[in-house]
Design an enzyme around this catalytic site. Structure first.
Site, mmCIF file in Angstrom:
data_model
loop_
_atom_site.group_PDB
_atom_site.id
_atom_site.type_symbol
_atom_site.label_atom_id
_atom_site.label_comp_id
_atom_site.label_asym_id
_atom_site.label_seq_id
_atom_site.Cartn_x
_atom_site.Cartn_y
_atom_site.Cartn_z
ATOM 1 N N SER A 82 -24.921 -26.988 -40.727
ATOM 2 C CA SER A 82 -24.742 -27.584 -41.978
ATOM 3 C C SER A 82 -25.035 -28.943 -41.883
ATOM 4 O O SER A 82 -24.962 -29.812 -40.804
ATOM 5 C CB SER A 82 -23.169 -27.559 -42.553
ATOM 6 O OG SER A 82 -22.964 -26.183 -42.968
ATOM 7 N N SER B 87 -17.501 -27.515 -36.466
ATOM 8 C CA SER B 87 -15.864 -27.222 -35.954
ATOM 9 C C SER B 87 -16.159 -27.422 -34.674
ATOM 10 O O SER B 87 -17.187 -26.817 -33.758
ATOM 11 C CB SER B 87 -15.839 -25.945 -36.465
ATOM 12 O OG SER B 87 -15.766 -25.819 -37.785
ATOM 13 N N GLN C 116 -21.517 -24.784 -33.661
ATOM 14 C CA GLN C 116 -22.682 -24.271 -34.594
ATOM 15 C C GLN C 116 -23.038 -25.400 -35.400
ATOM 16 O O GLN C 116 -22.241 -25.965 -36.294
ATOM 17 C CB GLN C 116 -21.905 -23.248 -35.509
ATOM 18 C CG GLN C 116 -23.044 -22.607 -36.459
ATOM 19 C CD GLN C 116 -22.240 -21.669 -37.488
ATOM 20 O OE1 GLN C 116 -21.007 -21.520 -37.522
ATOM 21 N NE2 GLN C 116 -23.117 -21.082 -38.188
ATOM 22 N N GLY C 117 -24.166 -26.131 -35.206
ATOM 23 C CA GLY C 117 -24.733 -27.153 -35.674
ATOM 24 C C GLY C 117 -25.630 -26.571 -36.758
ATOM 25 O O GLY C 117 -27.121 -26.687 -36.656
ATOM 26 N N GLU D 75 -18.550 -18.479 -54.325
ATOM 27 C CA GLU D 75 -19.746 -18.256 -55.389
ATOM 28 C C GLU D 75 -20.911 -17.718 -54.864
ATOM 29 O O GLU D 75 -21.708 -16.801 -55.179
ATOM 30 C CB GLU D 75 -20.124 -19.690 -55.937
ATOM 31 C CG GLU D 75 -18.819 -20.238 -56.660
ATOM 32 C CD GLU D 75 -17.721 -20.652 -55.988
ATOM 33 O OE1 GLU D 75 -17.893 -20.947 -54.753
ATOM 34 O OE2 GLU D 75 -16.539 -20.858 -56.545
ATOM 35 N N GLU E 174 -20.993 -13.667 -38.844
ATOM 36 C CA GLU E 174 -19.899 -14.462 -39.201
ATOM 37 C C GLU E 174 -19.195 -14.009 -40.508
ATOM 38 O O GLU E 174 -18.091 -14.044 -40.523
ATOM 39 C CB GLU E 174 -20.336 -15.829 -39.693
ATOM 40 C CG GLU E 174 -19.542 -16.845 -39.667
ATOM 41 C CD GLU E 174 -20.183 -18.392 -39.762
ATOM 42 O OE1 GLU E 174 -21.152 -18.511 -40.149
ATOM 43 O OE2 GLU E 174 -19.402 -19.675 -39.739
HETATM 44 C C1 LIG Z 1 -13.207 -25.216 -42.270
HETATM 45 C C2 LIG Z 1 -14.712 -25.328 -42.175
HETATM 46 C C3 LIG Z 1 -15.374 -25.053 -40.815
HETATM 47 C C4 LIG Z 1 -16.743 -25.105 -40.915
HETATM 48 N N1 LIG Z 1 -17.496 -24.971 -39.731
HETATM 49 C C5 LIG Z 1 -18.790 -25.261 -39.720
HETATM 50 C C6 LIG Z 1 -19.530 -25.255 -38.447
HETATM 51 O O1 LIG Z 1 -18.824 -24.892 -37.552
HETATM 52 N N2 LIG Z 1 -20.857 -25.453 -38.433
HETATM 53 C C7 LIG Z 1 -21.588 -25.496 -39.735
HETATM 54 O O2 LIG Z 1 -22.956 -25.500 -39.459
HETATM 55 N N3 LIG Z 1 -21.002 -25.410 -40.604
HETATM 56 C C8 LIG Z 1 -19.594 -25.358 -40.899
HETATM 57 N N4 LIG Z 1 -18.997 -25.660 -42.203
HETATM 58 C C9 LIG Z 1 -19.654 -26.002 -43.432
HETATM 59 C C10 LIG Z 1 -19.837 -24.886 -44.308
HETATM 60 O O3 LIG Z 1 -20.761 -23.747 -43.821
HETATM 61 C C11 LIG Z 1 -20.388 -25.383 -45.531
HETATM 62 O O4 LIG Z 1 -19.158 -26.062 -46.197
HETATM 63 C C12 LIG Z 1 -20.510 -24.436 -46.758
HETATM 64 O O5 LIG Z 1 -21.737 -23.574 -46.384
HETATM 65 C C13 LIG Z 1 -20.837 -24.931 -47.977
HETATM 66 O O6 LIG Z 1 -21.527 -25.986 -47.927
HETATM 67 P P1 LIG Z 1 -21.397 -27.501 -48.693
HETATM 68 O O7 LIG Z 1 -20.018 -27.984 -48.196
HETATM 69 O O8 LIG Z 1 -22.609 -28.206 -48.607
HETATM 70 O O9 LIG Z 1 -21.067 -26.957 -50.149
HETATM 71 P P2 LIG Z 1 -22.307 -26.827 -51.230
HETATM 72 O O10 LIG Z 1 -23.358 -25.937 -51.001
HETATM 73 O O11 LIG Z 1 -22.719 -28.325 -51.817
HETATM 74 O O12 LIG Z 1 -21.454 -26.386 -52.501
HETATM 75 C C14 LIG Z 1 -20.503 -27.144 -53.269
HETATM 76 C C15 LIG Z 1 -20.166 -26.079 -54.560
HETATM 77 O O13 LIG Z 1 -21.255 -25.488 -55.120
HETATM 78 C C16 LIG Z 1 -21.070 -24.069 -54.951
HETATM 79 N N5 LIG Z 1 -22.576 -23.840 -55.023
HETATM 80 C C17 LIG Z 1 -23.657 -24.111 -54.239
HETATM 81 N N6 LIG Z 1 -24.708 -23.281 -54.573
HETATM 82 C C18 LIG Z 1 -24.484 -22.438 -55.446
HETATM 83 C C19 LIG Z 1 -25.217 -21.335 -56.041
HETATM 84 N N7 LIG Z 1 -26.542 -21.075 -55.566
HETATM 85 N N8 LIG Z 1 -24.429 -20.594 -56.804
HETATM 86 C C20 LIG Z 1 -23.363 -21.044 -57.432
HETATM 87 N N9 LIG Z 1 -22.491 -21.729 -56.730
HETATM 88 C C21 LIG Z 1 -23.027 -22.534 -55.768
HETATM 89 C C22 LIG Z 1 -20.459 -23.688 -53.981
HETATM 90 O O14 LIG Z 1 -19.629 -22.494 -54.067
HETATM 91 C C23 LIG Z 1 -19.324 -24.822 -53.873
HETATM 92 O O15 LIG Z 1 -18.243 -24.598 -54.805
HETATM 93 C C24 LIG Z 1 -17.734 -25.435 -42.237
HETATM 94 C C25 LIG Z 1 -17.216 -25.665 -43.458
HETATM 95 C C26 LIG Z 1 -15.465 -25.490 -43.329
HETATM 96 C C27 LIG Z 1 -14.671 -25.895 -44.594
#
Ligand SMILES: Cc1cc2nc3c(=O)[nH]c(=O)nc-3n(C[C@H](O)[C@H](O)[C@H](O)COP(=O)(O)OP(=O)(O)OC[C@H]3O[C@@H](n4cnc5c(N)ncnc54)[C@H](O)[C@@H]3O)c2cc1C
Length: 397
Positions: A135, A167, A132-133, A380, A250
Site C-alpha cells: 500500500s 504492519s 508487506q510493502g 466494499e 491473505e
Molecule cells: C491494520 C491494517 C494493517 C495493514 N497492513 C498492511 C501491510 O502490512 N502492508 C500493506 O501493504 N498494506 C497494509 N494495510 C493497508 C490496506 O491494505 C489498505 O488500507 C486497504 O487496501 C485500503 O486502502 P486505503 O487505506 O488506501 O483506502 P482507500 O482505497 O482509499 O479506500 C477508502 C474508502 O473508499 C472505498 N473504496 C475504494 N475504492 C472503492 C471501489 N472501487 N468501490 C467501492 N468503494 C471503494 C473503500 O472501501 C474505503 O471505504 C493495512 C491496513 C490496516 C487497516
C-alpha cells in the site's frame, strides 16, 4: 532446551495430527502468553520469536512446506488440523504471519532454488521477520496505481518512493516490496516484487501509533535504495500476478485458525461472565440471543474454511471466492467485538481478576477489529469482487 517434533506422523500418513498438536500445546503454552490471563507485562518481540521458533521445532509451523526448506512436508489437511488446535488456544497472533503465510508461499511459487533455501528456513526459525510493502498513500484499494519506482542499473535496482500502513516494518528484517518498472499509466503491467533487506541504506522506517496504543504500523520511505538483482522475486513482469496471488491467500487461507480463535474469545467471555454472580445475568439473559447469533456465525465460518481447504485439496484455485470468507469473517468478528465491548462495559467497578482479564482482552479485540474490514481489501472491495467476478454483474459498466 532440546525439543523434538510434537508430530509423530510421516508425510504419507492420513490420520489427523490434531490430537498430537493439542497435547503439545496443552503441555507447552506458557501462562505469560495466554491472552485470557491478566498479564503485568506484554510479551516482547523476542519472547514471541522464541515461542514461534519452539512451535516450529515442534512441527506446528510450516507443516505444509517441503522438508528441504525447513517444513514438515505434510498436506493441507494437516495444516487445518493444526490450525484448529492453535485457534483453540488464547496464544498471541504470530509476529511473522506475513513471512509464514504470504512471503513464504510466494517465494515457493516464483523464487529461485537458492532463494528458497536462503529465505524459507529463516522465516520458520524466526531469524527473519517479514513485512508487506504494497500500500501507498494513493494506492490502497487501487493497488495498480502504486508509484514506488524501481529502475534497473548495473548494480541491480534503484528504488525510490513511499509505502504506508506497512504492519510490523520496524520489527522486520525483510520486506516483500512491490514496485513499478514503468510509468503509473502502465497500471498492473511492469510491477516487480523484491525481498528487500530493511537495513539497506536509504530505507527510512517511521512508526505510526494506532488507537490500541501499539506502534506496529509504519510509513516506509525509499531514497535511492539499491536492491541486488538476486533479491528480485520472479521476473520483472511477474509482480502483479504474484501480488494478486498474495492477496487471494491473505483473504482466503491466511490465519486459518481464525474461526477457532474467535470461538475461544466467545467462550472466554461467556464462561467468565457465567462464573460470576455479578455478571451471570448479562450472558444468560440480557445478551443470550446475540451471543447465540455469534455462535452460529462461528460455525458458518468454520464451514467456509473447511470447504475452501477441501476445494484446494481437489486442485482448485481460490480466486475471487477468497472474498467470501474475508468479508464474512471481518464483518462477523467486528460485530462480536462491538457486542463484547458493550457487555464488559456493564461489569461492576469492583470486578474480580478473571473479569478484569476478560474485559482487557475484549477491549483489545474491539480496537483491533476496527481495522479488520479494511486490511486485506475493504468490505466494499470484497462486495465489488463478489458482484463482478462471482455473480457476473457488470455494475453499470
Ligand atoms: C491494520 C491494517 C494493517 C495493514 N497492513 C498492511 C501491510 O502490512 N502492508 C500493506 O501493504 N498494506 C497494509 N494495510 C493497508 C490496506 O491494505 C489498505 O488500507 C486497504 O487496501 C485500503 O486502502 P486505503 O487505506 O488506501 O483506502 P482507500 O482505497 O482509499 O479506500 C477508502 C474508502 O473508499 C472505498 N473504496 C475504494 N475504492 C472503492 C471501489 N472501487 N468501490 C467501492 N468503494 C471503494 C473503500 O472501501 C474505503 O471505504 C493495512 C491496513 C490496516 C487497516
Amino acid at each position: 532446551m532440546t525439543q523434538t517434533s510434537a508430530l509423530a506422523v510421516a508425510p504419507s500418513e492420513t490420520r489427523s495430527v490434531g490430537p498430537q498438536a493439542r497435547a503439545w500445546l496443552d503441555a507447552n503454552l506458557p501462562d505469560a502468553l495466554r491472552e485470557d490471563m491478566l498479564q503485568d507485562n506484554k510479551p516482547t518481540v523476542a519472547d514471541l520469536c522464541d515461542w514461534e521458533a519452539r512451535l516450529h521445532k515442534a512441527g506446528l509451523v510450516g507443516s505444509t512446506w517441503p522438508e528441504a526448506y525447513g517444513g514438515r512436508g505434510l498436506g493441507l489437511r494437516a495444516h487445518l488440523d493444526i490450525s484448529r488446535e492453535i485457534g483453540r488456544t488464547p496464544m498471541p497472533e504470530s509476529v511473522n504471519s506475513i513471512g509464514k503465510e504470504l512471503a513464504g508461499p510466494i517465494i515457493m511459487a516464483v523464487g529461485r532454488e537458492d532463494q528458497k533455501l536462503d529465505y524459507l528456513p529463516a522465516i520458520l526459525e524466526m531469524r527473519d521477520i517479514w513485512c508487506q510493502g504494497f500500500s501507498e498513500p494513493n494506492a490502497g484499494s487501487d493497488l495498480a496505481g502504486l508509484r514506488t519506482k524501481a529502475e534497473k542499473t548495473a548494480d541491480g535496482w534503484v528504488v525510490n518512493g513511499q509505502k504506508i500502513w506497512t504492519s510490523g516494518a520496524s520489527k522486520s528484517s525483510r520486506c516483500l516490496l512491490l514496485a513499478r518498472t514503468g510509468s503509473v499509466e502502465d497500471r498492473h503491467r511492469g510491477l516487480v516484487l523484491f525481498a528487500l533487506r530493511t537495513d539497506t541504506p536509504g530505507v527510512d522506517i517511521r512508526e505510526i501509533q494506532s488507537i490500541d496504543g501499539e506502534r506496529s504500523f509504519c510509513e516506509v520511505f525509499f531514497n535511492n535504495v539499491v536492491i541486488p538483482e538476486e533479491d528480485m522475486l520472479g521476473s520483472p513482469d511477474e509482480g502483479w500476478a504474484a501480488a494478486t496471488r498474495v492477496l487471494s491467500i491473505e483473504r482466503a487461507t491466511n490465519r486459518m485458525h481464525r474461526s477457532w480463535r474467535f470461538e475461544n474469545q466467545l467462550n472466554h467471555l461467556v464462561s467468565a461472565c457465567a462464573a460470576n454472580p455479578a455478571t451471570r445475568k448479562l450472558v444468560e439473559v440480557d445478551y443470550a440471543r446475540q451471543l447465540a447469533d455469534v455462535s452460529v456465525n462461528i460455525d458458518l465460518l468454520k464451514g467456509h474454511v473447511e470447504t475452501l481447504v477441501g476445494s484446494l485439496i481437489d486442485g482448485n484455485e481460490i480466486g475471487p471466492r477468497g472474498s467470501l470468507p474475508k468479508l464474512f469473517w471481518s464483518e462477523a468478528h467486528q460485530n462480536f467485538a462491538t457486542l463484547a465491548l458493550e457487555i464488559v462495559s456493564r461489569f461492576p467497578p469492583d470486578m474480580s481478576d478473571p473479569l478484569r482479564a476478560v474485559r482487557r482482552r475484549m477491549e483489545d479485540i474491539y480496537m483491533k477489529a476496527r481495522a479488520e474490514t479494511i486490511y486485506a481489501g475493504t468490505t466494499e472491495i470484497q462486495l465489488g469482487i463478489i458482484a463482478k467476478r462471482i455473480l457476473k454483474l457488470n455494475q453499470g459498466k
